[in-house]
Enzyme design. Sequence first.
Site, PDB file in Angstrom:
ATOM      1  CG  HIS A  31      -2.023   0.990   1.153  1.00 28.59           C
ATOM      2  ND1 HIS A  31      -1.818   2.348   1.227  1.00 28.59           N
ATOM      3  CD2 HIS A  31      -3.359   0.818   0.985  1.00 28.59           C
ATOM      4  CE1 HIS A  31      -2.995   2.964   1.106  1.00 28.59           C
ATOM      5  NE2 HIS A  31      -3.940   2.055   0.968  1.00 28.59           N
ATOM      6  NE  ARG A  84      -2.745   7.353  -2.079  1.00 29.80           N
ATOM      7  CZ  ARG A  84      -2.939   6.199  -2.696  1.00 29.80           C
ATOM      8  NH1 ARG A  84      -2.796   6.106  -3.986  1.00 29.80           N
ATOM      9  NH2 ARG A  84      -3.258   5.113  -2.005  1.00 29.80           N
TER      10      ARG A  84
END
Lengths: 619, 255
Positions: free
Chosen positions: A257, A273
């Site tokens: 990740h 994000r």
Amino acid sequence: MDTFYTDLLCVGAGLAGERVAVAAASQGFETICLSIVPPRRSHSSAAQGGMQASLGHCCMGEGDCPDVHFADTVKGSDWGCDQEVARMFAETAPIAVREMAFWGIPWNRVVAGKGTYYKGGKEYEKIEKKEKEGLITARDFGGTAKWRTCYTSDGTGHTLLFTMDNEVVRLGVTVHDRVEAIALIHDGETCMGVVARCLKTGKLRNYLAKATLIATGGYGRIYRETTNAVINDGSGAIIALDTGIVPIGNPEAVQFHPTGIVPTNILVTEGCRGDGGTLKDVNGERFMHIYEPGKQELASRDVVSRWMTHHIRLGKGVPSPYGPHLWLDIRHLGEKHIKTKLREVEEICNEFLGVDPITQMIPVRPAQHYSMGGVRTNKDGAAYGLKGLFSAGEAACWDMHGFNRLGGNSLAETIVAGKIVGEKIAEFLQGYEVDFKTAVVKDAVKKQEERIDRIIKGADGKENVYEVRNAMQDQLMDYVGIFRNGEDLKKAVDNLQVIYERSQKVGLRSYSLGANPELALALKIRGMVRMALCVAYAALQRTESRGAHAREDYPERNDRDWLKRTLATWKEGDSLPTLEYEKPSKVWEIPPGERGYGVAKIICTEDPEVCGEKKPETN
Amino acid sequence: MGRPLKFNIFRYNPEDPASVPHMESFHLEETDAMTLYIALNRIREEQDPTLMFDFMCRAGICGSCAMMINGRPDLACHTKTKALPAEINLMPLPVFKLIGDLSVDTGTWFRNMNERVRSYIHTDKVFDPNADEERMSNELADEIYELERCIECGCCVAACGKANMVPNFMGATAFNRVARFMMDPRDQRKTDDYFEIVATDDGIFGCLGLLGCEDVCPKDIPLQDQLGMLRRKMGWASVRHLFDKILPGGDAKKK
């Protein structure tokens, strides 16, 4: 010794395990869940961002449908997934989300009117339609064509798990918490349950079941730096592998990740994000738009993690006592957004880093996050090799993720696979009877008793279990990480074989009655090193790059030779797994092509079964 | 060179007839950004492998690691040693059954709580897979989520004077759960149904109003507000019939 009989035994009571239990129990089958922690503490609770389902209610999700979700999932998987399973998944996800709403999830909802959102650090305007007001909304996640990720603030996994356990309570499903399955009981053809160890008293028990489900989550803890909880050591995959019959599918498909915080590797959600947060380097400059002009920060996780690592290798990382890292910047999203939609993130940054994300940037670096591989099952969730054994969720290789999972597709998988597999198990149980062979049960128990006795006495050696674990974790971290190459992988396989020898000589340093945490780990360490060897050895053999498996010495995706799934079994007495391969899918709705993000050369397959008559597109 | 830290840790193994409850001291040098998660794991791996404690997510999300830290219940994973004096006393949570050392059985307690308050949506509707979900305002969804954030760590129960004296007392976590469902329009239960569950001495009327729960909740859930609201609603429900007699058309039938 206590023996429990049941129709269905769920080993693991996270979202997948409990969803299966709910499906079977609501059809009247007696169900027991085993969990090594109280079920509401399962790692499902830590999933923050959300769950993908193509409801298409919010304006940025308009026109979404299962077809688009299916296509995103297949591309995300780098064509490694089973397309029949991915199709079934995408079709069922919207129903599963609404069912969870019916059971009480406070999903965030569409608010009509003008609003703003951020992309690449810039502000944009959107207008939500009046007629959609109050329906379930969605946020943006990586690798998706539409805003599709349904969420409750950033506590989606938590609310799903609590609501699912509420259903378990409503249906009166029995849960035995702090009980760990340490071996499957089987006769080489049929699974009859498990030998388990009570983590309150240390006593062994038998569970005899017509159907046994493995839903123990991933095996991230074989890596040193992982976002996974401390219990994600692959215990379910280990007991399957120990049978010598049941294969682990694609063990080498390990996801990193992009945003683990430095130094503790706690995850901050992809929602950061998705909601418009940006990645920055030592100079405070964005870089993802240079590498991925299209999806930028929101390319798939494997791609973003690789570019981050690449950028750090160019010397653009921020130096720190814990090695170089990059920045995640969400300051421009503003206090209100962070304090409502990214609340856990705010809490984690403040409490574990002493960083206030409203005014400061967050230090991040890719960390091991998800196991796409797991107990290989067919589309009904039935494990290969043993009748009566099933698997679902991250523990399984069902296989909708192939070589890379999209953000928001894991929570979705737990609920959707849980529903589908649960219903299939209920069908299986209808009229099914099994002979619990007492000799087989007795042997299985005796084997575990002897093993425990030898470890306690140090009969095979006095290796320190924690040192063996650390040595294994270092090998995977250093040589089987984000970028891989033949030389490093060979080193890892050689070293892990030595560590495997050591793992069989573990002896306790002190003996205590009861749960004994050192014994709990000692019972697992051999299996953990076996899993580590499956990962490293399968990665060494796979001479191509696909999804999260990135070989520096074989940068192209090789559909000609490697459009196949690894199946790893462990024969007793061997020091390496046995690898076999199968085609990843029987159905090729979308023939292999380009993902649209990430640069990859593709060596095409001309297999007519895969690509039909038409020549595949290439770059 | 970091501070020398001294940990005084409660030790007792109920499974071992020879074990006697006592405090045992361990020493560690403080490192950068050390939390009790890091410290306790180091003690177990380097000094005493028999030490029992619970961690899971190590990120303040799962609620496994609540313990008494210098006399105050809190999550060990998010407690930085920097914020503590050099001598740190660690005890297991009271009220819950001891498994060993710092580990307690919260699982059984909370399953029981969830059964007692019937912690699920009560409805006579049947799920229709082909229909859109029922609409809800985002504002209400946020309000429900606010109370849904409880992680069942047990801190509020350990800090509750009443729960420490009366084993059957429901505790703030249960009242918060009831408040959560009362607010949810999908749950068809009426005030009288909740009255049966919480309007007793073991329930909301037994609360002494000390509010230790509110002080220690690691998720900052507004427990005080829920206790106040619940007590007011249940109090009104218990005297409402009197008003019905003097005020024709009173609201006995309303939710």
